[in-house]
Design a protein around this motif. Structure first.
Motif, PDB file in Angstrom:
ATOM      1  N   ALA A 135       0.834  -1.205   0.000  1.00 51.70           N
ATOM      2  CA  ALA A 135       0.000   0.000   0.000  1.00 51.70           C
ATOM      3  C   ALA A 135       0.869   1.256   0.000  1.00 51.70           C
ATOM      4  O   ALA A 135       0.577   2.232  -0.710  1.00 51.70           O
ATOM      5  CB  ALA A 135      -0.923  -0.001   1.217  1.00 51.70           C
ATOM      6  N   GLY A 136       1.950   1.225   0.786  1.00 52.29           N
ATOM      7  CA  GLY A 136       2.863   2.368   0.814  1.00 52.29           C
ATOM      8  C   GLY A 136       3.505   2.619  -0.536  1.00 52.29           C
ATOM      9  O   GLY A 136       3.616   3.773  -0.982  1.00 52.29           O
ATOM     10  N   ILE A 137       3.914   1.549  -1.203  1.00 58.17           N
ATOM     11  CA  ILE A 137       4.528   1.680  -2.530  1.00 58.17           C
ATOM     12  C   ILE A 137       3.524   2.236  -3.533  1.00 58.17           C
ATOM     13  O   ILE A 137       3.855   3.094  -4.364  1.00 58.17           O
ATOM     14  CB  ILE A 137       5.075   0.320  -2.999  1.00 58.17           C
ATOM     15  N   VAL A 138       2.276   1.753  -3.454  1.00 61.39           N
ATOM     16  CA  VAL A 138       1.227   2.234  -4.365  1.00 61.39           C
ATOM     17  C   VAL A 138       0.960   3.722  -4.127  1.00 61.39           C
ATOM     18  O   VAL A 138       0.845   4.508  -5.082  1.00 61.39           O
ATOM     19  CB  VAL A 138      -0.066   1.417  -4.182  1.00 61.39           C
ATOM     20  N   ILE A 139       0.864   4.120  -2.857  1.00 61.40           N
ATOM     21  CA  ILE A 139       0.609   5.535  -2.537  1.00 61.40           C
ATOM     22  C   ILE A 139       1.754   6.405  -3.033  1.00 61.40           C
ATOM     23  O   ILE A 139       1.535   7.467  -3.632  1.00 61.40           O
ATOM     24  CB  ILE A 139       0.417   5.714  -1.011  1.00 61.40           C
TER      25      ILE A 139
END
Length: 684
Positions: A206-210
């Motif tokens: 999720a952090g990478i996507v954000i």
């Protein structure tokens, strides 16, 4: 218990933990001084009578509140290091018979002593340095220097109130932590590590996507208004993603290093990696905080320095001629050759009467219509909802279309072009026009005879907030036809007819300003004589606006310097406390390893391994963040009429270089501090 015992115990606690309290108090002093200086400058009488003084005072006033908010967040965050280190001592007091109320009194006195030292030292430093700060500010603004010294009671009171409230909030948080802890937990708090962390893959993804989404927004936005709209959303996304990735990514990194037997089972790696693995949640959050602060410093100082040192470029971009008039002819048929010739003669007379030479004259007529351009069709009847529906790059479809007669184009450009009634030539500053026709919806369609590679040197095309499309037509009256009847979505005429007349001059500010005033009189006289005084115009003099530019950009640059200093101190203090707290936690581990044969040289190698493994991650990540933010920041600078790419690259590169050197120095100092703790002696 005697009342006098509490302040003695508080002083003893501060003195015994001087390695923690002294940097904290010094930081409080610096932030208090900075806050006073910013508020002092915002209320300084030197700005009240100056050009743009109100704007500068508003900007500095806003900076004071930014400083106060950051001080609250940062001091609240760093005070947690002090409380963590003191919990064992406070637990011992509890075991020896002190109640939590007694411990609360000790904490109260510690907070009062810290606040007294910080506020007294901060105000003394702020008042003492305020004149130097004022002189520096005036020098940046290129303003007249005033050497009189003054103290602002209002700034002092506001600083006392703000930081008094901050220390009160910190004290309340300390009491809450003591109240919810039991004596056994307090005694073991220093030796209590974290549970072996688990890598939350879903959270990490999720952090990478954000972060990827934030990067995409930054690099894909084409228009300045879009950059302004999405900037703060992208910043919040980067901050959230940075914390998520550092916390989860640090765990993944440690687990990967532990699985790499050739790396992990070495004296200089084993202890450092195993120690990091058990505190990565806190360690990752600290590294993320450092990364965010570094990013803020790099963005702020590079962009504000670029604005300040590029002020001359910016002002000449905003005002392409030293003296200029843009007259709107609202009555149909009024933009005639005779009327333009009459006004031109009057302008030349005004310039001659005021002793102003006319150089590099730019003189042309144009019609302007704004709308949504898609597939070669311009729709003038659009609503904001239609525009916003296009998403991130919606404003790239909004265009100001300038319709210029070929006679004016030939005169200005020294060309000899000819056009039929339904033919046009098109110039676009942003990207080459690809269609073979150009249509104004409900108006008419033109054949594109030629796509131009060059156009008027008006210097504004690259910095227009809305994209500009220049269309050369055969004749304004004949070519426009029914276009003059078009309405925008507010029901007003979509087409505006103008005449622009501007020139450069070597006459100086007073004469040029007088000539500009004379042009205004000429316009009013002309419309009074011919059209009962109804007129709309804009007359500008570059020199009249120079001080406003330098005052605005100078204030931004000065605020950038002050806030960057504070953020750098904050980052250094977080790094220092991180090293101190981890040093005390690892001291026992290294002591055991020394008993089984580990030498001090091995310890130094292990310390260097740990430092190099994680220490430069925030700097590298911050450089990556700012590199991806580069296109968006450049678009924001365009809103300030600045499009000097080389200057921005230079200021950004110097900012990274200077901060990198400073960061390496901090690395050396803090690694020596960590080594002195874990090795049981002072750093050599």
């Amino acid at each position: 218990m005697k009342t006098g015992l509490y302040p003695k115990l508080a002083l003893t606690g501060i003195r015994k933990n001087g390695r923690l309290y002294i940097p904290y108090i010094l930081t409080c002093i610096i932030m208090t001084a900075m806050h006073y200086i910013i508020v002092f400058l915002s209320e300084s009488g030197i700005l009240e009578g100056s050009s743009g003084g109100g704007t500068m005072q508003s900007m500095l006033g806003f900076g004071g509140w930014v400083m106060a908010l950051f001080s609250l967040i940062f001091l609240f965050y760093t005070h947690s290091f002090l409380i963590r280190r003191r919990k064992k001592e406070l637990g011992l007091y509890n075991i020896l018979g002190m109640g939590k109320g007694n411990i609360g009194m000790i904490m109260l006195w510690e907070n009062l002593i810290t606040a007294a030292l910080s506020l007294t030292g901060g105000l003394a430093a702020g008042i003492g340095l305020s004149k130097l700060a004022e002189l520096g500010f005036l020098n940046i603004l290129k303003a007249e220097i005033d050497y009189s010294f003054s103290v602002s009671p209002a700034a002092a009171i506001r600083t006392l109130v703000v930081f008094g409230a901050i220390f009160a909030i910190i004290f309340v948080n300390s009491i809450i932590q003591i109240k919810v802890s039991n004596p056994a937990e307090l005694l073991k708090s220093e030796s209590t590590g974290e549970k072996p962390p688990k890598a939350n893959r879903i959270l990490g993804i999720a952090g990478i996507v954000i972060l990827g989404a934030a990067y995409y927004i930054a690099v894909s936005i084409k228009e300045p208004l879009g950059a302004f709209t999405w900037f703060f959303a992208a910043v919040l996304m980067v901050i959230a993603a940075t914390y998520i990735i550092f916390i989860t990514g640090s765990v993944v990194m440690c687990r990967a290093l532990q699985k790499n037997k050739s790396y992990y089972y070495k004296a200089n790696h084993f202890v450092s990696v195993s120690s990091m693995a058990y505190r990565m949640k806190r360690n990752g959050a600290g590294l993320a905080s450092i990364c965010i602060l570094i990013t803020m410093v790099l963005v702020m100082i590079s962009s504000t320095a670029c604005l300040y040192f590029g002020a001359e470029d910016s002002i000449h971009t905003r005002y392409p001629r030293d003296v200029a008039a843009d007259v709107e002819f609202e009555i149909p048929g009024s933009l005639s050759d005779a009327n333009v010739a009459d006004l031109r003669d009057r302008f030349e007379g005004a310039a001659w009467e005021n002793g102003t030479d006319q150089l590099n004259i730019l003189d042309y007529r144009y019609g302007v219509v704004t709308g949504l351009l898609k597939d070669g069709i311009l729709n003038t009847d659009v609503s904001d909802g239609d525009i916003l529906a296009f998403g991130v790059n919606s404003y790239s479809n909004v265009n100001q279309v300038y319709l210029i007669p070929v006679a004016d184009y030939n005169r200005v450009m020294g060309a000899n072009e000819t056009l039929e009634k339904d033919q046009v030539m098109i110039y676009s500053a942003k990207e080459e026009y690809q269609k073979k026709t150009f249509t104004i919806k409900d108006g008419k369609t033109f054949e594109v005879k030629k796509v131009l590679n060059d156009f008027f040197d008006d210097s504004t095309s690259d910095i227009d907030v809305i994209s500009s499309l220049y269309i050369v037509v055969s004749n304004l009256d004949e070519s426009l036809g029914s276009i003059t009847e078009l309405k925008d979505y507010n029901g007003n005429s979509a087409l505006k007819l103008h005449w622009y007349y501007g020139y450069d001059s070597d006459a100086g500010k007073e004469k040029e300003s007088a000539a500009a005033a004379g042009m205004k009189d000429c316009i009013r006289e002309f419309f009074t004589e011919n059209y009962d005084g109804e007129c709309s115009y804009n007359v500008e003099c570059l020199e009249d606006n120079r001080e406003d530019f330098y005052s605005t950009f100078g204030t931004l640059f000065y605020m950038g310097i002050l806030l960057s200093i504070v953020f750098i101190f904050a980052a250094v203090l977080i790094i220092y406390y991180k090293q101190i707290s981890e040093g005390f936690e690892d001291e026992r581990r290294f002591e055991i390893m020394m008993k089984v044969g580990m030498t001090r040289e091995d310890i130094k190698k292990s310390v260097n391994s740990q430092m190099l493994t994680v220490f430069f991650l925030p700097l590298v990540t911050a450089v990556i963040h700012t590199s991806f933010a580069f296109p968006m920041i450049r678009k924001l600078l365009i809103l300030f009429n600045l499009n000097n790419l080389n200057l921005f690259l230079t200021t950004y590169g110097l900012s990274v270089l200077i901060f990198g050197i400073l960061y390496a120095a901090v690395y050396k100092i803090t690694s020596n501090t960590y080594y002195s703790i874990v090795s049981g002696r002072e750093a050599e």
